[in-house]
Design a protein around this motif. Sequence first.
Motif, mmCIF file in Angstrom:
data_model
loop_
_atom_site.group_PDB
_atom_site.id
_atom_site.type_symbol
_atom_site.label_atom_id
_atom_site.label_comp_id
_atom_site.label_asym_id
_atom_site.label_seq_id
_atom_site.Cartn_x
_atom_site.Cartn_y
_atom_site.Cartn_z
ATOM 1 N N ALA A 1 0.826 -1.215 0.000
ATOM 2 C CA ALA A 1 0.000 0.000 0.000
ATOM 3 C C ALA A 1 0.854 1.256 0.000
ATOM 4 C CB ALA A 1 -0.931 -0.002 1.215
ATOM 5 N N ILE B 1 -3.643 3.723 -0.458
ATOM 6 C CA ILE B 1 -3.444 3.495 -1.886
ATOM 7 C C ILE B 1 -4.205 4.536 -2.709
ATOM 8 C CG2 ILE B 1 -3.905 1.910 -3.801
ATOM 9 C CD1 ILE B 1 -3.459 -0.404 -1.847
ATOM 10 N N SER C 1 -5.273 0.813 4.714
ATOM 11 C CA SER C 1 -4.359 0.534 3.612
ATOM 12 C C SER C 1 -4.969 0.909 2.264
ATOM 13 C CB SER C 1 -3.952 -0.949 3.613
ATOM 14 O OG SER C 1 -3.167 -1.258 4.746
#
Length: 266
Positions: free
Chosen positions: A91, A249, A245
């Motif tokens: 990530a 991203i 996460s």
Amino acid sequence: MLFISLLINALATYSAFKFKSLTKYGATTACIVGFLFMYLGGFASWILLIMLLVSSTVIEKGSLLMKLKSPNQISSPTSEHSGRSAYQVLANSLLALLCLIVYSNSTNSVYYYLLVVAIAGSTADTWASEIGVLSSKKPRSLITGKQMATGKSGGVTPLGLFASFWGSAFIVTLAVLFTDEVTLNMWLPLLLLGGLCSLIDSILGLTVQVVYLDLETNKETEALPDSATASQFKRIKGLPGFDNSVVNIVSDLLTILISWLYLTKF
């Protein structure tokens, strides 16, 4: 040379695993990503990635050792001491790696700038999160301006904002010092773009990041344990699957897209 690169990354990630900064699979993933960074971009690119890990580890461990984190922040069923998983490593590094792959095949400086922004953004977000919770002032929502509980995703403090731009400045300064691609006149634009990532992350944390209520303890959590059951946890906010996460991203991706639009017209 390939063997030496692999050995250096194996030693670096094994050390991170022993310090509990990475899980076993996190260390394996970081070793592969680090090897690709060194192979495709050389030592200069690799040092940017490794300093993201090192600086984040120092700040996270320092915060834990000083016991300054707020007891009121959202609890997490996952242990803070277990280290970053493979999922979390990707990530924070996958988009930067993709930028490096594109750059190595095109030698267009814009893609190297995007790599620097991606790493600077991840560093800024980590520094903001870990240092921001130490603030004596209550965080405020970027959207409404109202005060929030310390530690909840999306809240910002002056200290956290200050830390985020220092984290970005740290990586961009290293890029200026160690690479030929990043010149001094690009220092400020890349610093600001990297710092922007933590602001986008905060907005996504307020709007789409998932939060659950533990019905047994009546406490909120952003991460479900492996043993979680539908009867114990109830989603009270955000989109299913949009954990921290995924937010990282998406915020990195949005930052890179904004940066690309800016840099191609620079």
